[in-house]
Scaffold this motif. Sequence first.
Motif, PDB file in Angstrom:
ATOM      1  N   GLU A  81       0.826  -1.202   0.000  1.00 52.96           N
ATOM      2  CA  GLU A  81       0.000   0.000   0.000  1.00 52.96           C
ATOM      3  C   GLU A  81       0.862   1.255   0.000  1.00 52.96           C
ATOM      4  O   GLU A  81       1.872   1.330   0.702  1.00 52.96           O
ATOM      5  CB  GLU A  81      -0.924   0.011   1.226  1.00 52.96           C
ATOM      6  CG  GLU A  81      -1.922  -1.138   1.272  1.00 52.96           C
ATOM      7  CD  GLU A  81      -2.921  -1.072   0.141  1.00 52.96           C
ATOM      8  OE1 GLU A  81      -3.324   0.054  -0.222  1.00 52.96           O
ATOM      9  OE2 GLU A  81      -3.305  -2.130  -0.380  1.00 52.96           O
ATOM     10  N   VAL A  82       0.454   2.231  -0.794  1.00 55.59           N
ATOM     11  CA  VAL A  82       1.111   3.533  -0.824  1.00 55.59           C
ATOM     12  C   VAL A  82       0.054   4.581  -0.507  1.00 55.59           C
ATOM     13  O   VAL A  82      -0.878   4.784  -1.286  1.00 55.59           O
ATOM     14  CB  VAL A  82       1.734   3.819  -2.209  1.00 55.59           C
ATOM     15  CG1 VAL A  82       2.410   5.187  -2.210  1.00 55.59           C
ATOM     16  CG2 VAL A  82       2.724   2.730  -2.589  1.00 55.59           C
ATOM     17  N   THR A  83       0.200   5.238   0.638  1.00 57.53           N
ATOM     18  CA  THR A  83      -0.807   6.188   1.103  1.00 57.53           C
ATOM     19  C   THR A  83      -0.168   7.533   1.397  1.00 57.53           C
ATOM     20  O   THR A  83       0.857   7.594   2.088  1.00 57.53           O
ATOM     21  CB  THR A  83      -1.484   5.675   2.389  1.00 57.53           C
ATOM     22  OG1 THR A  83      -1.967   4.355   2.178  1.00 57.53           O
ATOM     23  CG2 THR A  83      -2.626   6.588   2.793  1.00 57.53           C
ATOM     24  N   PRO A  84      -0.735   8.634   0.895  1.00 57.62           N
ATOM     25  CA  PRO A  84      -0.198   9.951   1.259  1.00 57.62           C
ATOM     26  C   PRO A  84      -0.197  10.117   2.774  1.00 57.62           C
ATOM     27  O   PRO A  84      -1.169   9.753   3.447  1.00 57.62           O
ATOM     28  CB  PRO A  84      -1.177  10.924   0.599  1.00 57.62           C
ATOM     29  CG  PRO A  84      -1.764  10.154  -0.536  1.00 57.62           C
ATOM     30  CD  PRO A  84      -1.874   8.741  -0.044  1.00 57.62           C
TER      31      PRO A  84
ATOM     32  N   ALA B  29       2.333  18.576   5.705  1.00 54.94           N
ATOM     33  CA  ALA B  29       1.770  18.011   4.476  1.00 54.94           C
ATOM     34  C   ALA B  29       0.256  18.147   4.470  1.00 54.94           C
ATOM     35  O   ALA B  29      -0.400  17.998   5.498  1.00 54.94           O
ATOM     36  CB  ALA B  29       2.164  16.546   4.355  1.00 54.94           C
ATOM     37  N   ASP B  30      -0.304  18.419   3.286  1.00 56.91           N
ATOM     38  CA  ASP B  30      -1.750  18.498   3.157  1.00 56.91           C
ATOM     39  C   ASP B  30      -2.345  17.096   3.053  1.00 56.91           C
ATOM     40  O   ASP B  30      -1.662  16.086   3.268  1.00 56.91           O
ATOM     41  CB  ASP B  30      -2.134  19.380   1.961  1.00 56.91           C
ATOM     42  CG  ASP B  30      -1.707  18.803   0.615  1.00 56.91           C
ATOM     43  OD1 ASP B  30      -1.352  17.599   0.548  1.00 56.91           O
ATOM     44  OD2 ASP B  30      -1.729  19.547  -0.384  1.00 56.91           O
ATOM     45  N   ALA B  31      -3.620  17.009   2.704  1.00 62.38           N
ATOM     46  CA  ALA B  31      -4.310  15.718   2.663  1.00 62.38           C
ATOM     47  C   ALA B  31      -3.705  14.762   1.647  1.00 62.38           C
ATOM     48  O   ALA B  31      -3.848  13.543   1.770  1.00 62.38           O
ATOM     49  CB  ALA B  31      -5.791  15.937   2.357  1.00 62.38           C
ATOM     50  N   ASP B  32      -3.014  15.295   0.644  1.00 63.07           N
ATOM     51  CA  ASP B  32      -2.376  14.468  -0.376  1.00 63.07           C
ATOM     52  C   ASP B  32      -0.887  14.266  -0.128  1.00 63.07           C
ATOM     53  O   ASP B  32      -0.171  13.757  -0.995  1.00 63.07           O
ATOM     54  CB  ASP B  32      -2.578  15.089  -1.756  1.00 63.07           C
ATOM     55  CG  ASP B  32      -4.042  15.116  -2.163  1.00 63.07           C
ATOM     56  OD1 ASP B  32      -4.737  14.108  -1.927  1.00 63.07           O
ATOM     57  OD2 ASP B  32      -4.491  16.147  -2.703  1.00 63.07           O
TER      58      ASP B  32
END
Length: 291
Positions: A145-148, A184-187
């Motif tokens: 998994e790759v999650t911001p 960092a923002d939501a992304d």
Amino acid sequence: MSHRSHDEHDETDEHDLGLSHDLPKIMARRGLLGLLGGVGAVAALSACGADDTTTPNGTTGQGRPPEDAPPGGMGGDSGVDVAEGEIPEETAGPYPGDGSNGPNVLTESGVVRSDLTSSFGTASGVAEGIPTTVRLRVYDLDGDEVTPLAGAAVYLWHCDREGRYSMYDDEVADENYLRGVQEADADGNLTFTTIFPACYAGRWPHMHFEVYASLAAATGAENKLRTSQLALPEGVCDDVYATEGYEQSVRNLSRLSLDSDNIFSDGYSLQLAKVTGSVEDGYTVTLNVPV
């Protein structure tokens, strides 16, 4: 280089009450965003020192960047190849300013900022050099998994045009420019405005950074999730160092290579930033930071 600590300031000075003093103000401003719209929301966000970042470039195949995308540059939906793993852990070097080796800028009120070119608090110096924007995107790698990594904080620092580090080198020991923290923002995106660093003797041109889980955690090196460094491409360095003020970097760079650098010689595919722009218009440095 010498190791001179940053001047101590009166604890009653508001500018030096630390991040814990800044956080309530930052959060209060963010709460205000819910009450504002349009131009008002943008103005409020700007007051917090947060900058919008651009969307990464498109990808091909299994989330990998296009073949012509430089390694480590922002590419694709995530631009992260899980098979390559997390960005390497590196030394913070002798001039981190995070409390692990002398002064700790992270405890100073005002360190949460996007523009790093000038000092803050009682210091007033301004770093001269080619304008440079640094755009980082932080990811959490958990298996496949790759999650911001929304809400993560990054502390970025680097040397000035003369190869000096604020808070340490004698000539700039009383300055704290070219150091700052962003959230960092939501992304997972965050942005800094700075100058292009010099190439000093013995090291390839680079920037240091530490990743923290949150702004609240970004108060000292003991809380960091990762310490790493980004490398700057040779061609861009050649162009920058041909300009006034960077003369010593020409000689230093000619004696180095990424493959001989004592940090990047073991591999730099995840750390070589993508750089666009020009000497006349300034540069934009982009890098994915999977942790």
